[in-house]
Enzyme design. Sequence first.
Site, PDB file in Angstrom:
ATOM      1  N   CYS A  21      -2.809  -6.929 -12.481  1.00  9.62           N
ATOM      2  CA  CYS A  21      -2.800  -5.663 -13.222  1.00  9.62           C
ATOM      3  C   CYS A  21      -1.797  -5.797 -14.360  1.00  9.62           C
ATOM      4  O   CYS A  21      -1.431  -6.922 -14.732  1.00  9.62           O
ATOM      5  CB  CYS A  21      -2.494  -4.485 -12.295  1.00  9.62           C
ATOM      6  SG  CYS A  21      -0.874  -4.569 -11.497  1.00  9.62           S
ATOM      7  N   ASN A  24       2.189  -5.427 -12.257  1.00  8.48           N
ATOM      8  CA  ASN A  24       2.306  -6.045 -10.924  1.00  8.48           C
ATOM      9  C   ASN A  24       3.303  -5.287 -10.031  1.00  8.48           C
ATOM     10  O   ASN A  24       4.036  -5.904  -9.243  1.00  8.48           O
ATOM     11  CB  ASN A  24       2.678  -7.540 -11.028  1.00  8.48           C
ATOM     12  CG  ASN A  24       2.569  -8.305  -9.707  1.00  8.48           C
ATOM     13  OD1 ASN A  24       3.357  -9.203  -9.439  1.00  8.48           O
ATOM     14  ND2 ASN A  24       1.609  -7.960  -8.885  1.00  8.48           N
ATOM     15  N   CYS A  26       2.075  -1.790  -9.044  1.00  2.00           N
ATOM     16  CA  CYS A  26       1.252  -0.749  -8.402  1.00  2.00           C
ATOM     17  C   CYS A  26      -0.071  -1.318  -7.880  1.00  2.00           C
ATOM     18  O   CYS A  26      -0.234  -1.544  -6.682  1.00  2.00           O
ATOM     19  CB  CYS A  26       0.961   0.396  -9.373  1.00  2.00           C
ATOM     20  SG  CYS A  26       2.436   1.317  -9.873  1.00  2.00           S
ATOM     21  N   ARG A  27      -1.024  -1.540  -8.777  1.00  2.00           N
ATOM     22  CA  ARG A  27      -2.384  -1.855  -8.335  1.00  2.00           C
ATOM     23  C   ARG A  27      -2.533  -3.245  -7.710  1.00  2.00           C
ATOM     24  O   ARG A  27      -3.096  -3.383  -6.611  1.00  2.00           O
ATOM     25  CB  ARG A  27      -3.364  -1.703  -9.508  1.00  2.00           C
ATOM     26  CG  ARG A  27      -3.523  -0.269  -9.967  1.00  2.00           C
ATOM     27  CD  ARG A  27      -4.204  -0.196 -11.318  1.00  2.00           C
ATOM     28  NE  ARG A  27      -3.346  -0.706 -12.379  1.00  2.00           N
ATOM     29  CZ  ARG A  27      -3.712  -0.903 -13.631  1.00  2.00           C
ATOM     30  NH1 ARG A  27      -4.960  -0.644 -13.977  1.00  2.00           N
ATOM     31  NH2 ARG A  27      -2.855  -1.355 -14.523  1.00  2.00           N
ATOM     32  N   SER A  28      -2.058  -4.289  -8.418  1.00  2.00           N
ATOM     33  CA  SER A  28      -2.317  -5.635  -7.872  1.00  2.00           C
ATOM     34  C   SER A  28      -1.498  -5.946  -6.613  1.00  2.00           C
ATOM     35  O   SER A  28      -2.026  -6.628  -5.720  1.00  2.00           O
ATOM     36  CB  SER A  28      -2.164  -6.717  -8.945  1.00  2.00           C
ATOM     37  OG  SER A  28      -0.876  -6.738  -9.504  1.00  2.00           O
ATOM     38  N   ASP A 146      -4.906   3.031 -13.757  1.00  2.00           N
ATOM     39  CA  ASP A 146      -3.453   2.868 -13.677  1.00  2.00           C
ATOM     40  C   ASP A 146      -2.817   4.167 -13.144  1.00  2.00           C
ATOM     41  O   ASP A 146      -2.946   5.223 -13.763  1.00  2.00           O
ATOM     42  CB  ASP A 146      -2.952   2.569 -15.098  1.00  2.00           C
ATOM     43  CG  ASP A 146      -1.459   2.326 -15.148  1.00  2.00           C
ATOM     44  OD1 ASP A 146      -0.786   2.547 -14.127  1.00  2.00           O
ATOM     45  OD2 ASP A 146      -0.989   1.915 -16.217  1.00  2.00           O
TER      46      ASP A 146
HETATM   47  P1  4NP Z   1       0.370  -1.510 -12.552  1.00  2.00           P
HETATM   48  O1  4NP Z   1       1.001  -0.104 -13.076  1.00  2.00           O
HETATM   49  O2  4NP Z   1      -0.158  -2.227 -13.775  1.00  2.00           O
HETATM   50  O3  4NP Z   1      -0.700  -1.080 -11.639  1.00  2.00           O
HETATM   51  O4  4NP Z   1       1.497  -2.266 -11.885  1.00  2.00           O
HETATM   52  C1  4NP Z   1       1.937  -0.026 -14.097  1.00  2.00           C
HETATM   53  C2  4NP Z   1       3.239  -0.385 -13.864  1.00  2.00           C
HETATM   54  C3  4NP Z   1       4.184  -0.256 -14.871  1.00  2.00           C
HETATM   55  C4  4NP Z   1       3.810   0.232 -16.098  1.00  2.00           C
HETATM   56  C5  4NP Z   1       2.495   0.594 -16.341  1.00  2.00           C
HETATM   57  C6  4NP Z   1       1.557   0.451 -15.335  1.00  2.00           C
HETATM   58  N1  4NP Z   1       4.776   0.394 -17.115  1.00  2.00           N
HETATM   59  O5  4NP Z   1       4.441   0.944 -18.184  1.00  2.00           O
HETATM   60  O6  4NP Z   1       5.935  -0.014 -16.932  1.00  2.00           O
END
Ligand code: 4NP
Length: 190
Positions: A21, A24, A26-28, A146
């Site tokens: 994602c 790294n 939340c989703r992945s 997201d």
């Molecule tokens: P992820 O979510 O891609 O599912 O890990 C996010 C984590 C951090 C951010 C955006 C999305 N950020 O903007 O820091």
Amino acid sequence: MGDTIRSAEVSKPPFSVLFVCLGNICRSPAAEAVFTNIVRKRGFESKFKIDSAGTIGYHEGNPADSRMRAAANKRGIEVTSISRPVRPSDFRDFDLILAMDMQNRDDLLSAFERWSQKEKLPKDAYKKVKLMCSYCKKHSETEVPDPYYGGPQGFEKVLDLLEDGCEVLVDNILSDKCQELPIDEGTFSS
Ligand code: 4NP
């Protein structure tokens, strides 16, 4: 008698899956945990190498977001991974690379093109990149959204999609690649 069979089993490399994602956190990491949970329950954990990474390195070294960990915990799933960015060798080391959304997929493909100009990577490795939701059966969404800037329902939605997609993904891999693998002794539970 068993020697030949045993050495063939030992030399079979694990099937490797990388979930990707943006951050790294939340989703992945949740996808890694959901997938691990499924193969563990089916007794095949040792036959897989499972990891996750982000297309950016901003959160490198951090554990997964506490909201994601809490939502997964409620479903009996432990999210343990530490954030790292994707690296060129991932295109060599993994059989399958699952992008959570289309931006992640495009970023992975751009990185592959860039890295391929600097170092030797398998020419066809871009074909390893697939969208996570392409495996979903019960959901019609095309991307895992997201959840970072949203409320708790976003984390539940992520898990719903991942549980659906990972179940189908495991089925596909096992029927394509690992049908003949013996299950891990002592780890099978229903
Ligand atoms: P992820 O979510 O891609 O599912 O890990 C996010 C984590 C951090 C951010 C955006 C999305 N950020 O903007 O820091």
